[in-house]
Design an enzyme around this catalytic site. Structure first.
Site, PDB file in Angstrom:
ATOM      1  N   GLY A  25       0.722  -1.292  -0.132  1.00 52.17           N
ATOM      2  CA  GLY A  25       0.087  -0.072  -0.019  1.00 52.17           C
ATOM      3  C   GLY A  25       0.691   1.408   0.122  1.00 52.17           C
ATOM      4  O   GLY A  25       0.730   2.017   0.811  1.00 52.17           O
ATOM      5  N   ALA A  26       1.895   1.294  -0.887  1.00 51.88           N
ATOM      6  CA  ALA A  26       2.999   2.363  -0.759  1.00 51.88           C
ATOM      7  C   ALA A  26       2.426   3.301  -1.982  1.00 51.88           C
ATOM      8  O   ALA A  26       3.361   4.367  -2.025  1.00 51.88           O
ATOM      9  CB  ALA A  26       4.197   1.821  -1.254  1.00 51.88           C
ATOM     10  N   ASN A  27       1.446   3.530  -2.531  1.00 49.05           N
ATOM     11  CA  ASN A  27       1.086   4.433  -3.316  1.00 49.05           C
ATOM     12  C   ASN A  27       0.559   5.609  -2.998  1.00 49.05           C
ATOM     13  O   ASN A  27      -0.026   6.674  -3.810  1.00 49.05           O
ATOM     14  CB  ASN A  27       0.154   3.704  -4.899  1.00 49.05           C
ATOM     15  CG  ASN A  27      -0.965   3.385  -4.129  1.00 49.05           C
ATOM     16  OD1 ASN A  27      -1.402   3.445  -3.082  1.00 49.05           O
ATOM     17  ND2 ASN A  27      -1.781   2.604  -5.145  1.00 49.05           N
ATOM     18  N   THR A  28       0.220   5.710  -1.551  1.00 46.32           N
ATOM     19  CA  THR A  28      -0.566   7.046  -0.894  1.00 46.32           C
ATOM     20  C   THR A  28      -0.213   6.779   0.324  1.00 46.32           C
ATOM     21  O   THR A  28       0.291   5.802   0.969  1.00 46.32           O
ATOM     22  CB  THR A  28      -1.851   6.905  -1.454  1.00 46.32           C
ATOM     23  OG1 THR A  28      -2.577   8.064  -0.930  1.00 46.32           O
ATOM     24  CG2 THR A  28      -2.626   5.815  -0.772  1.00 46.32           C
ATOM     25  N   SER A  32      -3.611  -0.234  14.507  1.00 47.28           N
ATOM     26  CA  SER A  32      -4.398   0.962  15.020  1.00 47.28           C
ATOM     27  C   SER A  32      -4.697   1.028  16.436  1.00 47.28           C
ATOM     28  O   SER A  32      -4.818  -0.214  17.089  1.00 47.28           O
ATOM     29  CB  SER A  32      -5.574   0.987  14.123  1.00 47.28           C
ATOM     30  OG  SER A  32      -6.487   2.062  14.717  1.00 47.28           O
ATOM     31  N   TYR A  66     -13.305  -3.243  11.171  1.00 46.68           N
ATOM     32  CA  TYR A  66     -12.040  -2.674  10.991  1.00 46.68           C
ATOM     33  C   TYR A  66     -11.281  -2.934  12.364  1.00 46.68           C
ATOM     34  O   TYR A  66     -10.026  -3.399  12.288  1.00 46.68           O
ATOM     35  CB  TYR A  66     -12.042  -1.273  10.561  1.00 46.68           C
ATOM     36  CG  TYR A  66     -10.640  -0.400  10.661  1.00 46.68           C
ATOM     37  CD1 TYR A  66      -9.684  -0.619   9.612  1.00 46.68           C
ATOM     38  CD2 TYR A  66     -10.196   0.390  11.576  1.00 46.68           C
ATOM     39  CE1 TYR A  66      -8.515  -0.132   9.716  1.00 46.68           C
ATOM     40  CE2 TYR A  66      -9.107   0.979  11.696  1.00 46.68           C
ATOM     41  CZ  TYR A  66      -8.219   0.789  10.709  1.00 46.68           C
ATOM     42  OH  TYR A  66      -7.027   1.508  10.468  1.00 46.68           O
ATOM     43  N   ILE A 105       0.463   6.772   4.437  1.00 49.15           N
ATOM     44  CA  ILE A 105       1.586   6.336   5.485  1.00 49.15           C
ATOM     45  C   ILE A 105       2.701   5.628   4.495  1.00 49.15           C
ATOM     46  O   ILE A 105       3.970   5.784   4.886  1.00 49.15           O
ATOM     47  CB  ILE A 105       0.800   5.683   6.463  1.00 49.15           C
ATOM     48  CG1 ILE A 105       0.116   6.797   7.276  1.00 49.15           C
ATOM     49  CG2 ILE A 105       2.217   5.267   7.298  1.00 49.15           C
ATOM     50  CD1 ILE A 105      -0.787   6.062   8.535  1.00 49.15           C
ATOM     51  N   GLY A 106       1.985   4.630   3.654  1.00 51.04           N
ATOM     52  CA  GLY A 106       2.882   3.715   3.172  1.00 51.04           C
ATOM     53  C   GLY A 106       3.772   4.402   2.102  1.00 51.04           C
ATOM     54  O   GLY A 106       5.033   4.130   2.059  1.00 51.04           O
TER      55      GLY A 106
HETATM   56  N1  LIG Z   1      -4.927   7.303   8.692  1.00 45.66           N
HETATM   57  C1  LIG Z   1      -5.153   6.941  10.138  1.00 45.66           C
HETATM   58  O1  LIG Z   1      -5.454   7.855  10.722  1.00 45.66           O
HETATM   59  C2  LIG Z   1      -5.015   5.691  10.469  1.00 45.66           C
HETATM   60  C3  LIG Z   1      -4.859   5.103  11.945  1.00 45.66           C
HETATM   61  C4  LIG Z   1      -4.386   3.885  12.291  1.00 45.66           C
HETATM   62  C5  LIG Z   1      -4.061   2.987  11.537  1.00 45.66           C
HETATM   63  N2  LIG Z   1      -3.760   3.190  10.307  1.00 45.66           N
HETATM   64  C6  LIG Z   1      -3.459   2.248   9.180  1.00 45.66           C
HETATM   65  O2  LIG Z   1      -2.184   2.753   8.445  1.00 45.66           O
HETATM   66  C7  LIG Z   1      -2.169   2.046   7.340  1.00 45.66           C
HETATM   67  C8  LIG Z   1      -2.110   2.890   5.980  1.00 45.66           C
HETATM   68  O3  LIG Z   1      -3.344   3.472   6.070  1.00 45.66           O
HETATM   69  P1  LIG Z   1      -3.381   5.043   5.456  1.00 45.66           P
HETATM   70  O4  LIG Z   1      -3.841   6.023   6.541  1.00 45.66           O
HETATM   71  O5  LIG Z   1      -2.070   5.584   4.679  1.00 45.66           O
HETATM   72  O6  LIG Z   1      -4.363   4.927   4.425  1.00 45.66           O
HETATM   73  P2  LIG Z   1      -4.643   5.031   2.745  1.00 45.66           P
HETATM   74  O7  LIG Z   1      -4.091   6.392   2.405  1.00 45.66           O
HETATM   75  O8  LIG Z   1      -5.900   4.745   2.246  1.00 45.66           O
HETATM   76  O9  LIG Z   1      -3.588   3.927   2.199  1.00 45.66           O
HETATM   77  C9  LIG Z   1      -4.083   2.621   2.144  1.00 45.66           C
HETATM   78  C10 LIG Z   1      -3.232   1.609   1.002  1.00 45.66           C
HETATM   79  O10 LIG Z   1      -3.684   0.453   1.385  1.00 45.66           O
HETATM   80  C11 LIG Z   1      -3.926   0.322  -0.071  1.00 45.66           C
HETATM   81  N3  LIG Z   1      -4.722  -1.191  -0.333  1.00 45.66           N
HETATM   82  C12 LIG Z   1      -6.068  -1.188   0.128  1.00 45.66           C
HETATM   83  N4  LIG Z   1      -6.689  -2.327  -0.137  1.00 45.66           N
HETATM   84  C13 LIG Z   1      -5.795  -3.159  -0.646  1.00 45.66           C
HETATM   85  C14 LIG Z   1      -5.423  -4.280  -1.331  1.00 45.66           C
HETATM   86  N5  LIG Z   1      -6.758  -5.248  -1.485  1.00 45.66           N
HETATM   87  N6  LIG Z   1      -4.435  -4.589  -1.929  1.00 45.66           N
HETATM   88  C15 LIG Z   1      -3.331  -3.742  -1.876  1.00 45.66           C
HETATM   89  N7  LIG Z   1      -3.439  -2.747  -1.318  1.00 45.66           N
HETATM   90  C16 LIG Z   1      -4.469  -2.324  -0.767  1.00 45.66           C
HETATM   91  C17 LIG Z   1      -4.418   1.237  -1.003  1.00 45.66           C
HETATM   92  O11 LIG Z   1      -4.137   1.141  -2.295  1.00 45.66           O
HETATM   93  P3  LIG Z   1      -5.159   2.051  -3.403  1.00 45.66           P
HETATM   94  O12 LIG Z   1      -4.595   3.202  -3.350  1.00 45.66           O
HETATM   95  O13 LIG Z   1      -5.176   1.257  -4.613  1.00 45.66           O
HETATM   96  O14 LIG Z   1      -6.648   1.817  -2.587  1.00 45.66           O
HETATM   97  C18 LIG Z   1      -3.275   2.131  -0.107  1.00 45.66           C
HETATM   98  O15 LIG Z   1      -2.178   2.445  -0.913  1.00 45.66           O
HETATM   99  C19 LIG Z   1      -3.560   1.131   7.359  1.00 45.66           C
HETATM  100  O16 LIG Z   1      -3.167  -0.279   7.721  1.00 45.66           O
HETATM  101  C20 LIG Z   1      -4.538   1.692   8.337  1.00 45.66           C
HETATM  102  O17 LIG Z   1      -5.338   0.784   9.049  1.00 45.66           O
HETATM  103  C21 LIG Z   1      -4.158   4.589   9.686  1.00 45.66           C
END
Ligand SMILES: NC(=O)c1ccc[n+]([C@@H]2O[C@H](COP(=O)([O-])OP(=O)(O)OC[C@H]3O[C@@H](n4cnc5c(N)ncnc54)[C@H](OP(=O)(O)O)[C@@H]3O)[C@@H](O)[C@H]2O)c1
Length: 318
Positions: A46-49, A175, A200, A51-52
């Protein structure tokens, strides 16, 4: 009475003035490691956007060869080019990985194992939140399927490579929401009861239980592979895409919540900090060990979840 009224009127202004300080307070935890990574190999899911992307950028900036393991390859190629330009590191590679399809996970692992001799850092970062009830290609409920089972299978398939490359590390992005999660083995796929928010939370609890059980097993075998779970903080990202309410709350408090760069700090801390091996299996938040819920500390549940996950994924239970 007048004072109260005045205070109420002044509140938004005071909040505006205090916002930078509050944000700084809430975003504490910076990875201060100066470790450089030439010759090291990292995979970030999930590195295309979000935190990743920031995690991958920092690893590339330190000289690692970084694989962006993403389901949207086109979007990931643009990000790879952006990271290459920003860091000067051309070794940023995109590979297709859809965690909602075990065939895709197996294909990713097969290609990776064929083309790479080493794997030093695996960041299981990808995640979905609050999806309407839906299933993965293999019939798993989407949250448990992508967030837990997908990463469980990926890690299993890459584990020998991690062992051969030791010292190596796995970081599972969980989380704080795990506190509301419960592993109901009779309803693991949400077939009896489903709530998108709770689904979730359950999957994020599963990330921590997986981390602890994997760490226990790796420690026992003296493998040199260590594993950590992290809470990145509340971060402005696309994670809230499935919930209008959450999008609104995120927007309202956007001036207080972490940027993706800040959100990547704890993952980076766990991946890079020297001497962290003794804390394998622990959960981290703001770059320090964090408290987890009672069920997240339950070894019996962790072992059972491991066995059930193996069973669902067709992995022989050891
Ligand atoms: N943001 C917060 O406040 C928060 C808080 C606690 C924990 N987290 C955790 O942090 C991590 C990163 O989240 P983020 O906030 O950076 O969210 P995000 O911007 O939505 O990024 C999520 C990433 O996961 C990818 N993904 C989703 N479904 C997938 C699949 N089936 N196969 C491969 N990749 C997939 C998305 O790809 P696409 O672009 O193709 O959809 C995107 O690259 C997650 O595990 C989340 O639970 C986030």
């Amino acid at each position: 009475m007048l004072w109260v009224l005045l205070l109420l009127l002044l509140f938004p202004f005071l909040l505006y003035i205090a916002a930078p300080q509050i944000r700084k307070m809430l975003s504490s935890g910076v990875c201060t490691s100066t470790v450089q990574l030439p010759g090291k190999v990292a995979v970030v899911t999930g590195a295309n956007t979000g935190i990743g992307k920031e995690t991958a950028k920092e690893l590339a900036g330190r000289g690692a060869r970084v694989y962006l393991a993403c389901r949207d390859v086109q979007k990931a190629e643009l990000v790879a080019r952006e990271i290459q330009m920003m860091t000067g590191n051309q070794q940023v590679l995109v590979r297709k990985l859809d965690l909602a399809d075990t065939k895709s996970i197996r294909a990713f692992a097969k290609r990776f194992l064929e083309e790479e001799k080493h794997l030093h850092i695996l960041i299981n970062n990808a995640g979905v939140m609050m999806c309407p009830y839906s299933k993965t290609a293999d019939g798993f409920e989407m949250h448990i399927g992508v967030n837990h089972l997908g990463h469980f299978l990926l890690t299993h398939l890459l584990l020998e490579k991690l062992k051969e490359s030791a010292p190596s590390r796995v970081v599972n992005v969980s989380s704080l929401a795990h506190h509301l999660g419960r592993i109901h083995f009779h309803n693991l796929q949400g077939e009896k009861f489903y709530h998108s928010g709770l689904a979730y939370c359950h999957s994020k609890l599963a990330n921590i239980l997986f981390t602890q059980e994997l760490a226990r097993r790796l420690k026992a075998s003296g493998s040199g592979v260590t594993v950590y779970s992290v809470h990145p903080g509340t971060v402005s990202s696309e994670l809230v895409r499935h919930s209008a309410l959450m999008r609104w709350i995120w927007w309202l408090f956007s001036f207080l919540i972490k940027t993706p760069h800040q959100g990547a700090q704890t993952s980076l801390y766990c991946a890079l900090t020297e001497g962290l091996e003794v804390l394998s299996g622990n959960h981290f938040s703001d770059c320090q060990v964090a408290w987890v819920s009672a069920q997240a500390r339950n070894e019996t549940v962790a072992r059972r979840l491991w066995d059930v996950s193996c069973d669902l994924l067709g992995i022989p239970v050891d």
